[in-house]
Each structure stands twice: as C-alpha cells, then as structure tokens.
Write an enzyme that holds these catalytic residues in place. Structure first.
Site, PDB file in Angstrom:
ATOM      1  N   ASP A 193     -52.470 -22.783  44.669  1.00 26.76           N
ATOM      2  CA  ASP A 193     -52.663 -23.439  43.365  1.00 26.76           C
ATOM      3  C   ASP A 193     -51.277 -23.836  42.878  1.00 26.76           C
ATOM      4  O   ASP A 193     -50.463 -22.983  42.527  1.00 26.76           O
ATOM      5  CB  ASP A 193     -53.324 -22.465  42.374  1.00 26.76           C
ATOM      6  CG  ASP A 193     -53.487 -23.078  40.982  1.00 26.76           C
ATOM      7  OD1 ASP A 193     -52.921 -24.169  40.727  1.00 26.76           O
ATOM      8  OD2 ASP A 193     -54.179 -22.467  40.149  1.00 26.76           O
ATOM      9  N   THR A 244     -35.513  11.364  57.087  1.00 27.72           N
ATOM     10  CA  THR A 244     -36.124  11.349  55.762  1.00 27.72           C
ATOM     11  C   THR A 244     -37.138  12.478  55.688  1.00 27.72           C
ATOM     12  O   THR A 244     -37.501  13.072  56.712  1.00 27.72           O
ATOM     13  CB  THR A 244     -36.801  10.005  55.443  1.00 27.72           C
ATOM     14  OG1 THR A 244     -36.986   9.898  54.017  1.00 27.72           O
ATOM     15  CG2 THR A 244     -38.160   9.863  56.132  1.00 27.72           C
ATOM     16  N   SER A 267     -51.130  -2.711  47.994  1.00 27.35           N
ATOM     17  CA  SER A 267     -49.941  -2.093  48.576  1.00 27.35           C
ATOM     18  C   SER A 267     -50.132  -1.525  49.975  1.00 27.35           C
ATOM     19  O   SER A 267     -49.175  -1.483  50.757  1.00 27.35           O
ATOM     20  CB  SER A 267     -49.436  -0.998  47.634  1.00 27.35           C
ATOM     21  OG  SER A 267     -50.516  -0.185  47.226  1.00 27.35           O
ATOM     22  N   SER A 322     -44.472  12.593  54.058  1.00 30.04           N
ATOM     23  CA  SER A 322     -45.661  12.774  54.878  1.00 30.04           C
ATOM     24  C   SER A 322     -46.528  11.533  54.804  1.00 30.04           C
ATOM     25  O   SER A 322     -47.654  11.528  55.259  1.00 30.04           O
ATOM     26  CB  SER A 322     -46.445  13.998  54.406  1.00 30.04           C
ATOM     27  OG  SER A 322     -46.676  13.912  53.018  1.00 30.04           O
ATOM     28  N   ALA A 346     -50.155  11.289  35.785  1.00 33.56           N
ATOM     29  CA  ALA A 346     -49.542  10.454  36.822  1.00 33.56           C
ATOM     30  C   ALA A 346     -48.908   9.192  36.240  1.00 33.56           C
ATOM     31  O   ALA A 346     -48.146   8.510  36.921  1.00 33.56           O
ATOM     32  CB  ALA A 346     -50.592  10.070  37.875  1.00 33.56           C
ATOM     33  N   GLY A 388     -40.004   2.171  43.649  1.00 34.37           N
ATOM     34  CA  GLY A 388     -39.173   1.339  44.521  1.00 34.37           C
ATOM     35  C   GLY A 388     -39.729  -0.070  44.648  1.00 34.37           C
ATOM     36  O   GLY A 388     -38.980  -1.046  44.571  1.00 34.37           O
ATOM     37  N   LYS A 402     -44.206  -0.414  52.889  1.00 36.15           N
ATOM     38  CA  LYS A 402     -43.026   0.422  53.136  1.00 36.15           C
ATOM     39  C   LYS A 402     -42.202  -0.044  54.332  1.00 36.15           C
ATOM     40  O   LYS A 402     -41.013   0.292  54.446  1.00 36.15           O
ATOM     41  CB  LYS A 402     -43.459   1.876  53.366  1.00 36.15           C
ATOM     42  CG  LYS A 402     -44.127   2.507  52.149  1.00 36.15           C
ATOM     43  CD  LYS A 402     -43.116   3.167  51.241  1.00 36.15           C
ATOM     44  CE  LYS A 402     -43.808   3.865  50.080  1.00 36.15           C
ATOM     45  NZ  LYS A 402     -42.859   4.538  49.175  1.00 36.15           N
TER      46      LYS A 402
END
Lengths: 388, 388
Positions: free
Chosen positions: B200, B103, B347, B106, B241, B215, B81
């Site tokens: 590689d 913004t 991530s 949390s 989800a 995003g 982020k």
C-alpha cells in the site's frame, strides 16, 4: 450444473483456460520451502530426527528430496475449494446464474460456493446437516449464503436439495464429481509448477496431492499431464479411507466409505469422473496411504517447523513422503544421485485450536511423560508426543 | 561483547548498516495481510465478531485499521533473535571471534547465537538451566552449540558463564541489553517499512511490537525514528509482566519481574540500554498491556484466520490493537476518516502442539460446552472457547 457433455475436455489447456477465467478472483498462493523438513525427508526417519535434532545426522542421505509446499491454506476461504467454485460459476450463463446455486456440504465447498456466489451477486443455497458444527454454519452464513438444514444421511440431504431446485431453479454445484470443479482445482498445479521453477530452475519431478472425492487430485493430474511431472495421490488408511488406492488396485471404484479418519476432508469416496483420471496409470502414477499417527507426525512438522497452520487432510501427502517405504524406495530408485524435487499440496487450513488440542493433548501426568506410537518406518517405534 | 562505547550510535543509519552486514545470513521474512483480521480490527469487538461471523457487520466502522504482519516466525531459528546474534558477531574482530562466544539463555537467543556461531565456524557455549525443556536443549545442540548446564537462578547461571569466559576467553553476547543486539533486531523494521509500502503506497502510520527485555522494541524505534512512523510497545499485564509500561509511567526502570505469563518470551524485565530508548516519548509513543485471555484470543485469530503458526508472545501486539480501548480511541482520534496502516511484529513461532493443546484444551464434557472469558472490551463478555 448444466450438462456435463457441454464442459471443456479434461486437458491441460482446459485447466489453463480455467486459470485465466478465475485468477482475478483467487489468490495466487505462495509456494514455500522448509530446509528442516526437506532434510528430514532426505534422512531415514528415527525418533531423534522427529524430535528436534534433525541436524544430528548431517551426512547427505538417500533419497535426496527437496520439498515445495503449495500453500492453499492461504487460499480464499482457507482451502483450494475456492478455485473449483469460481470456475464452476464462470461456466454458467447469465440466465443460469440468475437462478442462484445450490449444494450440500458442511465443509470447505460450502464456504467456497457461498463466496463465489456472493462475488457474482447471486444467491447460494447451502444444505447442511442440523448437526454441523456451529462455527461452520456461522462461517457459511458469514459469506452471505442461505443455509438450509437437513438430516445427516445423504438421502435426506439430497431430498432437501431437490426441493430447493424445484422451488428456485437453482443450479446444483457438486463438490468434486464434475469436470468444471476438477478443472478449477487443477489450476493450483499450474501455479505450483511455475513457482517451483522460480525457486529451482530444475523444476518439479513429482507432485503428491491428497485424495478425498478426487476432484483436486484428478485436476492436478490433468493439469500436469504431458509435462513429465509425475502425479501421486495420498489417502489415510484408517477404516478404509484409502478407497481410491484400493479401487485402483482392484480395478473397480469403491462407492461407499465409512471412516472417521482425522483427515476429515478425505472421508468421502472417490467420484465417478475423478475415477476415470485417477485410475489411469498414465495420469496418476500411484496411490499411497498412511496411518493416523503418521498424519499427526507430519502435521506436527508442518506446524512446528514450517510454521504453517494446516488441517490434518493437508498433512497426508507429507506423511507419504516421510514414512511410506514404498514411496521412498521408488524415489531412491528413480531419482538416483540427484534425487527428486517434490511438490506437496497443502490443501487447506480450516481447523481450530480446540481440534488441535484434541489431536495433541499432552499425556496425562500419571503417564511417563512420553507416549510412543508406531510409525511403521523400518520397524522402529518413534516418539510421538513428549509431554512438557 | 567488546566495549559498549565502541558500538555504533543508536541511529537509523546504524540499523541500515547492520542490515547490510547481516542480510546475507538472514531471511527477508514476508509481510502479509489478512482481510478478516483487519476487518475485525476495524469493528468493535463482540462475541459474534470473534466467533466466525466477521462479515456479519459489513458497514465500515471506526477506527479503520489495516494490518501488516511482519512474519519473523519464518526467520531462521523461528524468531527475530537471529538478526541480533548475526549482527553481534559481525561486529567482532577475527581475534575476538576465534575465542568463541557464550551466553545464558534457554530460549530463542540460545539457538540464534548457536546458529550464528556455526555459520562463522566458531564455538558457541550456551549455559542453560538443567530444568530446560529437552526439546530446547536438543534444538540448541542441533545447531552445534556446546551446552553447559547450570542451576536456574541468575546468580548460578552467571557463575557458570564467568567460568566459561575464564576457561576459554569466549566473548559474552547478551540476549538484549546491548547496542549491537538492539541494532540487529531493529533491521526487521526496515524491511517491514518497505514491504508495507509495496503493499500500500501510503505506507505505515504505526508499528506495534512486543516488549520483553526491550532489545527488539528499542531497535525498531531506533530504525523508524525520523520517518514519521509511530512506534508502540506491548506487554502482557499478568503478574506485573508490564514492567516497561509501569516503569515508563513512573519514570523509573523496574529491574525485577516474576511472572509466568503465557507470553513466555516477554517474562524478562526491560534492559538498561533499551530503557533509554523506550522511556523516550519521542521514540516510543506509548506502552500498552493486555490480559492472558486477550493474548489467547489474538493468538487464536492468527492461527485460525491468518493461518500463521506463532508463539503466544507474538500475539501480544495484535491483542493491543483489537482489545485495548485506549489504543483504539487514540487511533480513532489521530487516524480520522482514513484510519491507520499498522505494522504488527509477529516475533516468533517457536512453540509446540502440546503447548497449544494446553492453552486451548477443550472444555471438559461436564461443562456447558462454552467457556466464557471477560476480554474487557466495552464491558462485554466474549465467548472464548466453543467446544467441539
């Protein structure tokens, strides 16, 4: 493992030769920095600084400490032990190799020797207590070793090893109490020294390494002797696991230790040959010990902040740097304005999520949601565990 | 955040420009490999191969998969982020910057924006629900942000944001539904593409990224469009989800999701602007979803084998590669003898030891010591948790 008298002398150049002999087989593991943890190390520890607000106090504080973490958790088999095993095998003749190797170990040395033997295409016989955890047995078998079970006392284990040697002529490769093992483990220090210099041309002022049997600490001290980089050892204090420190203080090696410290790689007493190096003040400048809670707090920081997955033994040196007041006063005195660049040996990462769950299980919901543990720093109580 | 129509177009060259704009502020995070996990990915999954004997089956198996892990858990603030936040700020004029930014978040976006604002020397107002975990509030304040509390519904949060904007003129920087954020997050793909090629020379055949608001996935797809590298998205299936996957299948974006998946970074529904990219089959070749148990099994491997500390959301792409039979059949068919080199976006790593303890708490001692969970691979039941 052959005759000890035929081993290379315990010198920096022998460690350099060991490095040349094994580097095709091992990983040159990364050395990383973590601003957050270096900042914490440079700040007197309070509950706030351990609980997520390391930047609350941004005034530069003494002692100024920059940490360089040598990530042997990324080494083959997940720990530095691969270095010693590969070096030990590199010193055997073709004829000796052909008979295979044998050791008794239920830990990282078993896997290291199994891997090194497979790489050389020779048999490895690993004597493990019947009660070893299934995952460790499976991992050792996974490297192609012949696992032989024994009782769990050292007499029972050694009897089985003797049988294996009689039957096969296999060469014994001990886990730490041998010059070839010590020289092999010491190779990590040569890489750390260079890598820290690449990151900061000032290089290192000191290295802090964990100490169990002492093979690695004595190898590191041998590798760095004469460079001006000071070497320190670190141990858990729980149930007398600080046998090396107590031995050095009394002048006599302590031969037996019985401890269930969470730093399970450091439960063994110091070996005879490592003792000769570690008790030499010229080579190892000091030994420090830390509590179980301090080890857990350091381990939490390595996981949550540096994001490196390490076993509890690997967190012991950081615990010394963060929480040992004697160590910190020494750095403040000797480091002065400039402070110290300190290399920290992250010795391994062979633990499981279940073991971590057991170490850090959330406070039960009946409790106030906040467990506190005395970390012994400036007499303050430091929050160790915030449930949620 | 200014007018969307004034943003650069969603193209690879805009991502390259974004990278040039932010690279002084972000880490070029490492891309690592892990032989054990690549071997596992190349082997049909059985309980043995998940429980410590990955080398039991050493015959090369189809599909041949080499994995390249992009470690955004080592990014500033511990997640990708930071890229989007720094890019968003780089696109603001001096006058806009002077009013500060705002913004509601949390999570990782809150810390990313706080850090970017501090770096630019401007105020950041972060609206967080009163019920946010104390450690996240502390971390956000630690980056110097002005934390303002609100109720936890989106109406309540948006009302507080509107007040802040009215009072201060601060510019809203949304967490994902904005071209500047998407382009910023996409910069990780440019680095991954280069780093995999260094490891590689064949380079990557595909990238699998997690998808929450979309995003990052849309940014990655934008960055790699035209390179021949296929981009895939991955989501948890728990409690719906997998809104992006279901939306793409039905042709209509799903606007509301209510799930408590353990992959807490992926609980948000897909944003409008990301949807335009993700629903374009030319740009995102497919969406896949995995169960909670599959996410946990992949997370265990990343921690215990690759030794990288990641949050559950980061384990979702690996879970697809290991356990989704449709994905694996596709790789087998398209990759042929040579197989695929697959980039995996790790991530972020913002979790705690307590959260891990909760996910993996040992089976209670009354139980048989072995919990089993259906991982849905070849109809086999796979041991998920061996106590001890």
């Amino acid at each position: 493992m052959g005759d000890v008298s035929s081993c290379p002398p315990l010198t920096r150049s022998s460690v350099q030769a060991a490095h040349a002999a094994i580097k095709q087989h091992i990983h040159r593991t990364p050395t990383i920095t973590c601003d957050t943890i270096s900042h914490l190390a440079s700040t007197p520890q309070t509950s706030d600084s351990l609980q997520g607000t390391p930047f609350a106090n941004r005034t530069p504080a003494r002692p100024r400490i920059n940490l360089f973490f040598k990530c042997e958790n990324y080494q083959k088999i997940g720990a530095f032990k691969a270095r010693g095993a590969f070096h030990a095998l590199s010193r055997l003749s073709k004829e000796e190799l052909s008979k295979g190797v044998v050791t008794h170990s239920s830990g990282n040395h078993a896997q290291a020797l199994a891997l090194a033997a497979r790489t050389h295409g020779i048999p490895a016989h690993i004597v493990m207590p019947t009660i070893s955890t299934p995952s460790k047995i499976a991992a050792t078998k996974g490297y192609g070793a012949n696992v032989i079970f024994s009782g769990s006392t050292s007499d029972e284990r050694e009897a089985v090893v003797a049988d294996v040697i009689k039957d096969t002529g296999a060469i014994l490769v001990p886990p730490y109490d041998h010059p070839n093992i010590m020289l092999g483990q010491g190779t990590l220090a040569l890489e750390l020294e260079e890598q820290a210099k690449d990151l900061d041309e000032r290089g290192l002022d000191a290295v802090v390494a964990p100490c169990g049997g002492g093979g690695m600490l004595s190898g590191v001290a041998t590798a760095l002797y004469g460079t001006g980089i000071r070497v320190f050892g670190s141990e858990p204090s729980f149930e007398g696991a600080d046998d090396a420190k107590r031995g050095v203080e009394s002048g006599t090696r302590i031969e037996k230790v019985k401890t269930l410290t969470i730093a399970d790689g450091l439960r063994t007493p110091l070996g005879k040959i490592p003792w000769a190096i570690i008790s030499d003040k010229e080579k190892v400048k000091g030994m420090y010990s830390v509590t179980e809670d301090q080890i857990k707090a350091a381990m939490r920081l390595l996981l949550e902040r540096a994001k490196v997955f390490v076993e509890p033994s690997a967190a012991v040196p950081l615990a010394v740097v963060l929480y040992d007041e004697n160590f910190r006063s020494m750095v403040e005195k000797e480091g002065g304005e400039q402070g110290w660049n300190i290399g920290i040996v992250l010795s391994g990462g062979n633990t499981t999520v279940e073991a971590i769950a057991k170490l850090f299980e959330p406070a039960s919901e009946q409790q106030a949601g906040r467990q506190e543990a005395k970390l012994g720093m400036n007499g303050e109580r430091v929050a160790e565990n915030v449930a949620g």
